[in-house]
Design a protein around this motif. Sequence first.
Motif, PDB file in Angstrom:
ATOM      1  N   THR A   6      47.264  35.013  45.721  1.00 59.20           N
ATOM      2  CA  THR A   6      46.534  35.088  43.906  1.00 59.20           C
ATOM      3  C   THR A   6      47.379  36.147  43.265  1.00 59.20           C
ATOM      4  O   THR A   6      48.149  36.961  43.713  1.00 59.20           O
ATOM      5  CB  THR A   6      45.162  35.943  44.146  1.00 59.20           C
ATOM      6  OG1 THR A   6      45.404  36.747  44.777  1.00 59.20           O
ATOM      7  CG2 THR A   6      44.024  34.636  45.177  1.00 59.20           C
ATOM      8  N   PHE A  49      40.521  35.369  37.309  1.00 61.91           N
ATOM      9  CA  PHE A  49      39.540  36.191  38.331  1.00 61.91           C
ATOM     10  C   PHE A  49      38.499  36.508  36.893  1.00 61.91           C
ATOM     11  O   PHE A  49      37.879  37.981  37.728  1.00 61.91           O
ATOM     12  CB  PHE A  49      41.451  37.086  38.710  1.00 61.91           C
ATOM     13  CG  PHE A  49      41.111  37.369  40.145  1.00 61.91           C
ATOM     14  CD1 PHE A  49      41.147  38.226  40.681  1.00 61.91           C
ATOM     15  CD2 PHE A  49      41.548  35.780  40.535  1.00 61.91           C
ATOM     16  CE1 PHE A  49      41.016  38.713  41.869  1.00 61.91           C
ATOM     17  CE2 PHE A  49      42.124  35.948  41.746  1.00 61.91           C
ATOM     18  CZ  PHE A  49      41.851  37.059  42.500  1.00 61.91           C
ATOM     19  N   GLN A  51      35.951  34.777  35.774  1.00 61.33           N
ATOM     20  CA  GLN A  51      35.328  33.775  35.373  1.00 61.33           C
ATOM     21  C   GLN A  51      34.752  33.989  37.155  1.00 61.33           C
ATOM     22  O   GLN A  51      33.752  34.258  37.977  1.00 61.33           O
ATOM     23  CB  GLN A  51      35.780  33.073  35.566  1.00 61.33           C
ATOM     24  CG  GLN A  51      36.134  33.055  33.860  1.00 61.33           C
ATOM     25  CD  GLN A  51      35.057  33.372  33.269  1.00 61.33           C
ATOM     26  OE1 GLN A  51      33.987  33.263  33.498  1.00 61.33           O
ATOM     27  NE2 GLN A  51      35.798  33.656  32.012  1.00 61.33           N
ATOM     28  N   ASP A  52      36.104  33.792  38.442  1.00 60.31           N
ATOM     29  CA  ASP A  52      34.935  33.140  39.781  1.00 60.31           C
ATOM     30  C   ASP A  52      34.965  34.303  40.640  1.00 60.31           C
ATOM     31  O   ASP A  52      35.142  35.015  41.872  1.00 60.31           O
ATOM     32  CB  ASP A  52      36.526  32.769  40.386  1.00 60.31           C
ATOM     33  CG  ASP A  52      37.284  31.233  39.095  1.00 60.31           C
ATOM     34  OD1 ASP A  52      36.191  30.676  38.814  1.00 60.31           O
ATOM     35  OD2 ASP A  52      38.432  31.631  39.701  1.00 60.31           O
ATOM     36  N   THR A  53      33.194  35.019  40.244  1.00 60.98           N
ATOM     37  CA  THR A  53      33.397  36.290  41.328  1.00 60.98           C
ATOM     38  C   THR A  53      32.243  35.791  41.696  1.00 60.98           C
ATOM     39  O   THR A  53      31.020  36.546  42.092  1.00 60.98           O
ATOM     40  CB  THR A  53      32.762  36.825  39.887  1.00 60.98           C
ATOM     41  OG1 THR A  53      31.044  36.146  39.624  1.00 60.98           O
ATOM     42  CG2 THR A  53      33.752  37.804  38.565  1.00 60.98           C
ATOM     43  N   ASP A  54      31.949  34.542  42.628  1.00 63.22           N
ATOM     44  CA  ASP A  54      30.878  33.770  43.283  1.00 63.22           C
ATOM     45  C   ASP A  54      31.587  33.608  44.466  1.00 63.22           C
ATOM     46  O   ASP A  54      32.565  32.840  44.907  1.00 63.22           O
ATOM     47  CB  ASP A  54      30.180  32.756  43.226  1.00 63.22           C
ATOM     48  CG  ASP A  54      29.028  32.561  44.027  1.00 63.22           C
ATOM     49  OD1 ASP A  54      29.375  31.754  44.563  1.00 63.22           O
ATOM     50  OD2 ASP A  54      27.859  32.719  43.383  1.00 63.22           O
ATOM     51  N   TRP A  58      35.016  30.689  46.226  1.00 57.62           N
ATOM     52  CA  TRP A  58      36.913  30.626  47.000  1.00 57.62           C
ATOM     53  C   TRP A  58      36.277  30.243  48.602  1.00 57.62           C
ATOM     54  O   TRP A  58      37.469  29.421  49.078  1.00 57.62           O
ATOM     55  CB  TRP A  58      36.814  32.208  46.851  1.00 57.62           C
ATOM     56  CG  TRP A  58      36.552  32.842  45.996  1.00 57.62           C
ATOM     57  CD1 TRP A  58      36.410  33.524  45.400  1.00 57.62           C
ATOM     58  CD2 TRP A  58      38.095  33.159  45.455  1.00 57.62           C
ATOM     59  NE1 TRP A  58      36.852  33.674  43.697  1.00 57.62           N
ATOM     60  CE2 TRP A  58      38.696  33.754  44.125  1.00 57.62           C
ATOM     61  CE3 TRP A  58      40.074  32.170  45.530  1.00 57.62           C
ATOM     62  CZ2 TRP A  58      39.152  33.682  43.125  1.00 57.62           C
ATOM     63  CZ3 TRP A  58      40.365  32.470  45.400  1.00 57.62           C
ATOM     64  CH2 TRP A  58      40.475  32.787  43.824  1.00 57.62           C
ATOM     65  N   ARG A  88      35.947  42.781  36.551  1.00 62.76           N
ATOM     66  CA  ARG A  88      36.053  41.715  37.341  1.00 62.76           C
ATOM     67  C   ARG A  88      37.296  41.505  37.894  1.00 62.76           C
ATOM     68  O   ARG A  88      37.449  40.803  39.322  1.00 62.76           O
ATOM     69  CB  ARG A  88      35.897  40.526  35.337  1.00 62.76           C
ATOM     70  CG  ARG A  88      34.658  40.084  35.116  1.00 62.76           C
ATOM     71  CD  ARG A  88      33.793  39.884  35.912  1.00 62.76           C
ATOM     72  NE  ARG A  88      32.432  39.562  35.484  1.00 62.76           N
ATOM     73  CZ  ARG A  88      32.120  38.480  34.281  1.00 62.76           C
ATOM     74  NH1 ARG A  88      33.235  37.628  34.442  1.00 62.76           N
ATOM     75  NH2 ARG A  88      31.055  38.120  34.338  1.00 62.76           N
ATOM     76  N   ASP A  92      35.200  42.706  41.108  1.00 65.18           N
ATOM     77  CA  ASP A  92      33.853  41.293  41.595  1.00 65.18           C
ATOM     78  C   ASP A  92      34.071  40.507  42.396  1.00 65.18           C
ATOM     79  O   ASP A  92      33.844  40.008  43.170  1.00 65.18           O
ATOM     80  CB  ASP A  92      32.767  41.200  39.862  1.00 65.18           C
ATOM     81  CG  ASP A  92      32.257  42.458  39.362  1.00 65.18           C
ATOM     82  OD1 ASP A  92      31.929  43.326  40.514  1.00 65.18           O
ATOM     83  OD2 ASP A  92      32.105  42.523  38.842  1.00 65.18           O
ATOM     84  N   THR A  93      35.762  40.184  40.899  1.00 63.38           N
ATOM     85  CA  THR A  93      36.436  38.899  42.108  1.00 63.38           C
ATOM     86  C   THR A  93      36.882  38.922  43.519  1.00 63.38           C
ATOM     87  O   THR A  93      36.766  37.614  44.107  1.00 63.38           O
ATOM     88  CB  THR A  93      37.048  37.559  41.412  1.00 63.38           C
ATOM     89  OG1 THR A  93      36.114  38.030  39.760  1.00 63.38           O
ATOM     90  CG2 THR A  93      38.445  36.796  41.807  1.00 63.38           C
ATOM     91  N   ALA A  96      34.308  39.341  46.310  1.00 61.48           N
ATOM     92  CA  ALA A  96      33.741  37.323  45.481  1.00 61.48           C
ATOM     93  C   ALA A  96      35.131  36.798  47.360  1.00 61.48           C
ATOM     94  O   ALA A  96      34.385  36.159  48.286  1.00 61.48           O
ATOM     95  CB  ALA A  96      33.509  36.781  44.802  1.00 61.48           C
TER      96      ALA A  96
END
Length: 432
Positions: A6, A49, A51-54, A58, A88, A92-93, A96
């Motif tokens: 990433t 990163f 947005q993709d906090t769930d 992934w 974020r 958070d990301t 996740a």
Amino acid sequence: MRILLTGASGFIGQHLLQALLAEGHHVVGALRRPRTSPDPRLAYIHADFAQDTDKSVWLARMNEIGGVDVVINTVGIFRESGSQTFDRLHTDTPRALFAACAESHQVQMVIQLSALGADRDADTRYHLSKKAADDYLASLPVRAYIVQPSLVYGGEGASAKVFRMLASMPLTLRFGSAPQLVQPIHIDDLVAAIVGLLKHRLPLPPGAGSALRVPLVGPQAMPFTDYLQALRTAMGMGHQAVLPLPGALARLMAKCGRVLPGGLLDEEALRMLDRGNAGDPAMTTRLLGHPPRPVKEFIRDPRAEGTQARLGWLLPILRLSIAAVWIVTAIVSYGLYPAEASYQLLGRSGIPPALQPLMLYGAATFDLALGLGILFLERRRWLWLAQLGLIGFYTVVIAIKLPEFLLHPYGPLTKNLPMLAAIWLLYELEKQ
């Protein structure tokens, strides 16, 4: 190995990507704007990163990629901007992503690029957000290395360019009285150490769980002003004077730096600098197989890098001085210089009386617009061409219609020559 990387388009990510490919690994780069690659060992996927906090996002990605052995997270920011926040991007990301890695049956190892200072003494939002992700990763049942570099130097790195520019100035400031220790590591050593983790997999100490924090630093800790002097010496320059600022004044300047675009100094940065950024180089040396390179070896082309560093602060001064010329000229033309005298000069140049006010105040307004454009427009190359044309036109007309200015002892026309040269220099050197 197949590696999910990433932040593959970032400064560290790009260097790491090339090193991983050179080692024969297959890499999947996660980017906000994925691209195609002609290399069969390299592919890109979309990831954001902000947005993709769930975790499910992934997991789906890793299942789609298939066979991910190692995940390396290099995403990071120094300042927040819009949706790009510390919470974020740093917490958070990554959480996740790490949860998905722990749940995956294929991921063997996670490498998290954190920062030196993201520990129990952290007191800035930058360090605390990194620490939150680090601690979460350390709690998961997956082998993890939390890499904590000090300042990272790379020739094309944004911070390195700023530090070289500061080092090239005749005077630097020392903010407050704290030791402000730093221990810079070269980007090549940082990348080689991370690649070394894939090869050697440092043993986890007893009772440390499944994660190991790995400080990556240069061979020697030094005050920040000494770091600038070391860069300056490596660029072939002499001693740099240091002006110490009292703590209160330093904090006031840091508050002002918070609102300046692109600046590195703000209140949190000053707190991090005061705290220091140094560590034990033993792990770095072990991973590299030799001591990390000292600062004196960071500069590869002293003459070229020294020239570029000087231009970093000389060109803004040149831009500001040219903008001041246009703005002051406009103000003078608006009324500080007698209008009747201006009308007489316009009349001698062939401008009829009815058009003289329009020409005087129209030209003054245009001059003001040029000065403000230089100060505030991001794309200025067309402005330099406009100024070259305008000054050239003025010079020719005045030389023909008002020849006494051509022979004036103060040289009001001949001084246009260095002005034209300076504007042409800016036109050539500024990016599109």
